[in-house]
Design an enzyme around this catalytic site. Structure first.
Site, short mmCIF file in Angstrom:
data_model
loop_
_atom_site.label_atom_id
_atom_site.label_comp_id
_atom_site.label_asym_id
_atom_site.label_seq_id
_atom_site.Cartn_x
_atom_site.Cartn_y
_atom_site.Cartn_z
N SER A 7 -0.72 -6.09 7.50
CA SER A 7 -0.43 -4.94 8.35
C SER A 7 -1.53 -4.73 9.39
O SER A 7 -1.26 -4.58 10.59
CB SER A 7 -0.29 -3.68 7.48
OG SER A 7 -0.30 -2.52 8.25
N GLU A 59 0.84 -1.21 0.00
CA GLU A 59 0.00 0.00 0.00
C GLU A 59 0.87 1.25 0.00
O GLU A 59 0.58 2.24 -0.69
CB GLU A 59 -0.95 0.01 1.21
CG GLU A 59 -1.87 1.23 1.18
CD GLU A 59 -2.83 1.30 2.36
OE1 GLU A 59 -3.24 0.25 2.90
OE2 GLU A 59 -3.16 2.43 2.75
C1 2E4 Z 1 -5.95 -3.10 1.41
C2 2E4 Z 1 -5.85 -2.10 2.32
O1 2E4 Z 1 -2.68 -3.62 4.30
P1 2E4 Z 1 -2.78 -4.96 4.98
O2 2E4 Z 1 -1.43 -5.65 5.00
O3 2E4 Z 1 -3.43 -4.89 6.29
O4 2E4 Z 1 -3.70 -5.79 3.98
P2 2E4 Z 1 -4.58 -7.11 4.19
O5 2E4 Z 1 -4.68 -7.75 2.86
O6 2E4 Z 1 -4.16 -7.92 5.32
O7 2E4 Z 1 -6.01 -6.50 4.57
C3 2E4 Z 1 -6.86 -5.97 3.63
C4 2E4 Z 1 -6.46 -4.63 3.16
C5 2E4 Z 1 -6.25 -4.38 1.84
C6 2E4 Z 1 -6.33 -3.59 4.02
N1 2E4 Z 1 -6.07 -2.36 3.61
#
Ligand code: 2E4
Ligand code: SF4
Length: 316
Positions: free
Chosen positions: A229, A131
């Site tokens: 994350s 991200e």
């Molecule tokens: C997009 C944005 O960003 P993270 O590592 O938390 O992503 P994850 O795929 O675990 O969670 C969904 C997501 C996707 C969260 N924020």
């Protein structure tokens, strides 16, 4: 043999958010519309279980666009991509569908607006996370400076300290981010920012629920992947809220049962990319070993839903 009693406090909301729901639907609908294989750039969301299930249905996961053939559609993951990625897809005449969460896209648009107004950007985020790479990649090199900690703020060398704006990753710790924003405002009083930060509703709600559970329990488990994350932040939030034994588990087989011996109250939550089947699996695993009283600790209700892109809506 009688099982020892245990209260399992389930934090709510937990698990899938609207952005994850939409991203998974996009892959499924693309397979329906165009048939298999459908290429997906990066894990659609950071969860092996989700990725494996989609692979079964005909999705092929790659890290970079040039690993996908030009004659098959490609989907960009929920985390977002740098501007160069769709540009490259267009250059190669590829069909692509962007599964970037609308709340991540909102940050991309914010960055562009500030840039048009001549402001240099400070991004609060984790280096190397997709991200962060995607959001920083909305602007030319050098236009976005990254900070991860309040200490990083002291090291910043902006072009003009009076012409700055900040943006954030959507999945950060709300409390840690407040500390970094305070450091930014202290050093750059003119800095422009979003109303609060860009942390999304789902991240905020899952952290709030963990804070409500943490004081009640001796241990707290977060279902989620090591590269997720938002899930990792939930572990940190639990520890910061006083629960020393807070652990990330991918599924029931990861649980260290010996560490839970003699414990009477355990908290449970799941990151935004962790499917409900894994929550059920973990609850069942507890029921196999303990006489479980399940209690829901609900601090918010969510009813947000995001539409899939038109190209797929028209298909169904
Ligand atoms: C997009 C944005 O960003 P993270 O590592 O938390 O992503 P994850 O795929 O675990 O969670 C969904 C997501 C996707 C969260 N924020
Ligand atoms: Fe979107 Fe927030 Fe879910 Fe990330 S955690 S996909 S920003 S709703």
């Amino acid at each position: 043999m009688t099982k020892p009693p245990l209260t399992l406090y389930l934090a709510a909301p937990n698990g899938f958010c609207a952005g994850v729901d939409r991203a998974i639907k996009i892959v499924e609908m693309a397979i329906e519309k165009w048939g298999a294989p459908i290429y997906v750039r990066h894990e659609i969301v950071h969860n092996k279980f989700v990725v494996d299930a989609l692979r079964e249905k005909g999705a092929v996961f790659v890290e970079e666009l040039d690993e996908a053939p030009t004659d098959r559609p490609v989907i960009f993951s929920a985390h977002g991509v740098a501007k160069a990625v769709p540009a490259e897809a267009e250059r190669r005449n590829m069909v692509y569908v962007d599964a970037t969460c609308p709340l991540v896209s909102k940050v991309h648009i914010e960055a562009e607006r500030h840039h048009e107004n001549g402001l240099q950007m400070i991004m609060i985020g984790h280096e190397g996370h997709p991200e962060t790479i995607g959001t920083m990649g909305q602007l030319p090199d050098g236009e976005v400076l990254l900070v991860e900690t309040p200490e990083d703020v002291a090291q910043l060398r902006p072009r003009d300290p009076a012409r700055l704006a900040y943006i954030t990753q959507t999945t950060l710790s709300v409390d840690d981010t407040a500390g970094i924003v305070a450091a930014l405002k202290a050093r750059f009083p003119a800095i422009v920012g979003p109303h609060k930060e860009d942390i999304c509703y789902a991240t905020t709600n899952r952290q709030e629920a963990v804070k409500a559970v943490a004081p009640k329990v001796q241990a707290l488990l977060v279902i989620g992947a090591p590269n997720s994350s938002n899930s990792r932040r939930l572990v940190e939030v639990a520890r910061a809220a006083g629960c020393d034994y807070a652990m990330l588990v991918q599924r029931a087989t990861d649980i260290d049962w010996r560490a839970l011996e003699g414990v009477g109250a355990v908290g449970l939550t799941a990151g935004a990319s962790a499917p409900q089947v894994l929550v059920d699996e973990v609850i069942d695993a507890f029921r196999n070993r303990f006489d479980v009283a399940l209690e829901l600790v609900e601090t918010a209700q969510e009813n947000i839903e995001f539409k899939v892109p038109r190209v797929l809506r028209d298909a169904s």
